[in-house]
Design an enzyme around this catalytic site. Structure first.
Site, PDB file in Angstrom:
ATOM      1  N   ASP A 114       0.938  -1.003   0.267  1.00 17.30           N
ATOM      2  CA  ASP A 114       0.066  -0.161  -0.222  1.00 17.30           C
ATOM      3  C   ASP A 114       0.958   0.912   0.061  1.00 17.30           C
ATOM      4  OD1 ASP A 114      -1.950  -1.449   0.031  1.00 17.30           O
ATOM      5  OD2 ASP A 114      -2.703  -1.379   1.548  1.00 17.30           O
ATOM      6  N   TYR A 118      -5.159   4.199   9.422  1.00 13.19           N
ATOM      7  CA  TYR A 118      -3.988   5.057  11.377  1.00 13.19           C
ATOM      8  C   TYR A 118      -5.577   5.162  12.084  1.00 13.19           C
ATOM      9  CZ  TYR A 118      -1.876   8.140  13.889  1.00 13.19           C
ATOM     10  OH  TYR A 118      -1.152   8.741  15.432  1.00 13.19           O
TER      11      TYR A 118
END
Length: 270
Positions: A45, A163
């Site tokens: 990613d 996150y």
């Protein structure tokens, strides 16, 4: 068709990239970095995020494809064992794609300096470098709360699994086209109080963050980091632009979530 191949520098990614380029050239594709129509990211990613930022100025003409060579690839649909099938899909390309919303980040400064604009695929965060972040949070120009804590994370639906999730945010399906605001270690006691819960913002609304002491902030936009001073306010909204993924072999969003976070447990029979 012009195709750019972007990779990280692990041995596996370099090997797969060279094999892929050879297959593309054999199939008479034009391979190069300039003005591509397809960008193939080889890695994980992080590699795809780098490719996105490299070609963010061409989003109206480019589609992305992810080839996974690491441990976890949320944006990647292909592996080394089926890149021959990928090349065949490119040969039979009909222009189909699936698109995801992006985050528009606008930074306005106190001193009249020209505002900066950024695009994020996953998220943007603001943190105080040397103490507690204190800022007023507005939703569509209406004051919502005064935040005190480590920082704030504003994420896209696709970025909600990154996150944002690690700091307690919810996982959103990308078709919702909503923003999410998640607090990082907020201060909550009988004197100071925040909602202390993730906020999901409608696509026609925006978030404005106005620091109370506008000095020494770290602003992140995906993996890019910028130290900022004298910020008057930051504005976050769903961008007009979209990222497009070529839809040859595109894994359903919830299958990605299941594979990324529950796969090992399922495979153990638990």
């Amino acid at each position: 068709m012009r195709i750019a191949v972007v990779h990280n520098y692990t041995k596996e990614s370099i090997k797969v990239s060279e094999k892929l380029k050879a297959l593309l050239l054999k199939a008479s594709f034009e391979v190069g970095k300039q003005n591509p129509e397809i960008v193939i990211s080889v890695g994980g990613d992080g590699t795809l995020l780098s490719a996105f930022h490299r070609y963010a100025h061409l989003l109206d003409q480019v589609r992305f494809i992810g080839v996974h060579t690491g441990h976890l690839g949320f944006y990647t649909d292909w592996r080394e064992y089926n890149i021959e099938e990928l090349v065949t899909s490119l040969e039979n390309d009909n222009g189909e794609y699936i698109q995801y919303p992006l985050l528009d980040v606008e930074v306005t400064y106190e001193n009249g300096e020209k505002a900066k604009h950024f695009l994020a695929l996953n998220e943007s965060t603001i943190k105080r470098v040397d103490g507690t972040l204190v800022c007023d949070v507005y939703i569509k120009n209406e004051h919502f709360e005064r935040f005190r804590g480590d920082g704030l994370c504003i994420s896209t639906p696709t970025g909600s699994t990154g996150y944002n999730k690690s700091v307690g945010g919810a996982v959103l399906h990308p078709r919702l086209e909503a923003l999410q605001l998640t607090e990082m270690a907020s201060l909550n006691n009988r004197v100071f109080r925040t909602l202390s819960s993730p906020l999901v913002i409608a696509p026609d609304e925006w978030i404005k963050i106005k620091p109370i002491e506008p000095t020494n902030f770290t602003l992140t936009v995906d993996q890019l980091v910028s130290d900022e001073e004298k910020i008057e306010f930051l504005k976050f909204r769903i961008a007009d632009e979209r990222i497009r993924f070529a839809q040859y072999q595109h894994t359903h969003f919830w299958n990605r979530v299941e594979d990324a976070f529950l796969g090992a447990k399922k495979n153990n029979g638990n």
